[in-house]
Design a protein around this motif. Structure first.
Motif, PDB file in Angstrom:
ATOM      1  N   ASP A 172       0.842  -1.204   0.000  1.00 26.29           N
ATOM      2  CA  ASP A 172       0.000   0.000   0.000  1.00 26.29           C
ATOM      3  C   ASP A 172       0.875   1.252   0.000  1.00 26.29           C
ATOM      4  O   ASP A 172       0.584   2.224  -0.714  1.00 26.29           O
TER       5      ASP A 172
ATOM      6  N   ARG B  21      -6.535   0.127  -7.867  1.00 21.15           N
ATOM      7  CA  ARG B  21      -6.346   1.562  -7.612  1.00 21.15           C
ATOM      8  C   ARG B  21      -6.611   2.391  -8.886  1.00 21.15           C
ATOM      9  O   ARG B  21      -7.237   3.435  -8.833  1.00 21.15           O
TER      10      ARG B  21
ATOM     11  N   ARG C  68      -3.088   6.756  -9.133  1.00 23.71           N
ATOM     12  CA  ARG C  68      -4.470   7.164  -8.847  1.00 23.71           C
ATOM     13  C   ARG C  68      -5.391   6.651  -9.946  1.00 23.71           C
ATOM     14  O   ARG C  68      -4.909   6.066 -10.942  1.00 23.71           O
TER      15      ARG C  68
ATOM     16  N   ASP D  16      -3.435  -5.103  -6.904  1.00 25.32           N
ATOM     17  CA  ASP D  16      -3.721  -3.921  -6.074  1.00 25.32           C
ATOM     18  C   ASP D  16      -3.643  -2.645  -6.911  1.00 25.32           C
ATOM     19  O   ASP D  16      -4.434  -1.717  -6.729  1.00 25.32           O
ATOM     20  N   ILE D  17      -2.660  -2.609  -7.814  1.00 26.44           N
ATOM     21  CA  ILE D  17      -2.515  -1.428  -8.679  1.00 26.44           C
ATOM     22  C   ILE D  17      -3.715  -1.341  -9.629  1.00 26.44           C
ATOM     23  O   ILE D  17      -4.285  -0.258  -9.842  1.00 26.44           O
TER      24      ILE D  17
ATOM     25  N   ILE E 142       2.440   1.825  -3.503  1.00 27.22           N
ATOM     26  CA  ILE E 142       1.467   2.343  -4.483  1.00 27.22           C
ATOM     27  C   ILE E 142       1.198   3.826  -4.224  1.00 27.22           C
ATOM     28  O   ILE E 142       1.124   4.638  -5.156  1.00 27.22           O
ATOM     29  N   GLY E 143       1.126   4.188  -2.956  1.00 27.89           N
ATOM     30  CA  GLY E 143       0.923   5.596  -2.613  1.00 27.89           C
ATOM     31  C   GLY E 143       2.123   6.441  -2.993  1.00 27.89           C
ATOM     32  O   GLY E 143       1.976   7.528  -3.579  1.00 27.89           O
TER      33      GLY E 143
END
Ligand SMILES: C[S@@+](CC[C@H](N)C(=O)[O-])C[C@H]1O[C@@H](n2cnc3c(N)ncnc32)[C@H](O)[C@@H]1O
Length: 274
Positions: free
Chosen positions: A30, A61, A39, A57-58, A33-34
């Motif tokens: 997490d 997102r 985004r 996960d990407i 990715i942040g």
């Protein structure tokens, strides 16, 4: 065994261990990715993507208006990444087989890039970083997750040291290119990012301990999917392999607690702007 053969051989095992890997790297993924600034709508390159756990996960997102290209040197492991994306219902994931030092992708094509536990395997990480910067749009970000150095990672020290000993090989310089903890030297990754042309480079350390029931659970993960350790033991007889695993188990038992088996693991997350 070259790196591609190593991960082709470990592909199915790494994929089978996805649940363990997912728990182990939840918070750090997490964070990665942040830090990469991903985004909704982003077009993202995920290099050394493996079986694609972080790719999913990407994909979540970026959403349906974004896209993720999962790239890896191992075609075998990418078949798992694609199947996992399809099974999870993501139509915005594609795969691309390439050496990360020579991506064969257009200049300035991506809004962000990530690399989870891959950069340290490169013989020439600076070349890989230059290649990633080349395919990023100016101003966009790349975040890499690598293992911290040997002092912060006793599990990796035990696994590598024991595998080398049983393979009849001398101890290795942990910082020699290509090694598991080779990018864990303080300041090294920041310097490499900067030399590759990235700006606003910063590194964050994160603890990512394994929380499992027993030493056997951790060894099951290693025996299934840890490509570099499996490659070292590949040439040994069944008895020799059994002796190596027993030696590792005896040392890893030191991490058994009343609350289960807690194996320390330290990661570095480095971000830079193209
Ligand atoms: C430890 S796995 C990590 C996979 C995935 N990122 C994850 O965290 O689950 C390392 C991956 O790096 C890939 N790799 C190693 N060297 C590479 C290179 N030169 N170019 C591209 N991928 C590479 C391997 O094939 C393998 O899939």
């Amino acid at each position: 065994m070259d790196i591609q053969a190593q991960w082709d051989a470990a592909a199915a095992g790494w994929n089978r261990q996805s649940a363990v890997i997912r728990d182990w790297l939840r918070a750090s993924t997490d964070a990665m990715i942040g830090m990469a600034g991903i985004r909704a709508g982003s077009v993202v390159l995920d290099v050394a993507a493996g079986a694609g756990d972080q790719t999913l996960d990407i994909a979540a997102r970026v959403g349906p208006n974004g896209a993720v290209l999962a790239s890896d040197i191992s075609a075998a492991i990418l078949t798992h990444a694609l199947a996992n994306a399809q099974a999870a219902g993501f139509a915005n994931v594609a795969t691309h087989q390439a050496d990360l030092e020579d991506l064969a992708l257009d200049d300035a094509a991506f809004d962000a890039a990530t690399c989870r536990l891959g950069l340290m395997f490169l013989p020439d990480p600076l070349a890989g970083l230059r290649e990633i910067r080349r395919v990023l749009k100016p101003g966009s970000r790349f975040c890499a997750m690598v293992f911290d150095g040997p002092q912060a990672n006793p599990l990796l020290r035990i696994l590598m040291g024991t595998a080398l000993k049983h393979a009849g090989l001398p101890p290795r310089d942990p910082f020699a290119p290509g090694g598991l903890v080779s990018l864990g030297k303080p300041g090294l990754l920041d310097d490499l990012f900067t030399n590759a042309g990235f700006h606003a480079v910063a590194t964050t350390q994160m603890d990512a301990p394994f929380r499992l029931r027993s030493t056997q659970d951790y060894l099951a993960f290693v025996r299934d999917g840890a490509g570099p350790i499996l490659a070292l033991l590949a040439g040994l007889s069944a008895d020799q392999k059994a002796a190596a695993w027993a030696d590792m188990e005896a040392q890893l038992d030191a991490f058994q607690t009343d609350d289960g088996w807690i194996g320390p693991n330290s990661l570095l997350l480095t971000v830079g702007q193209a």
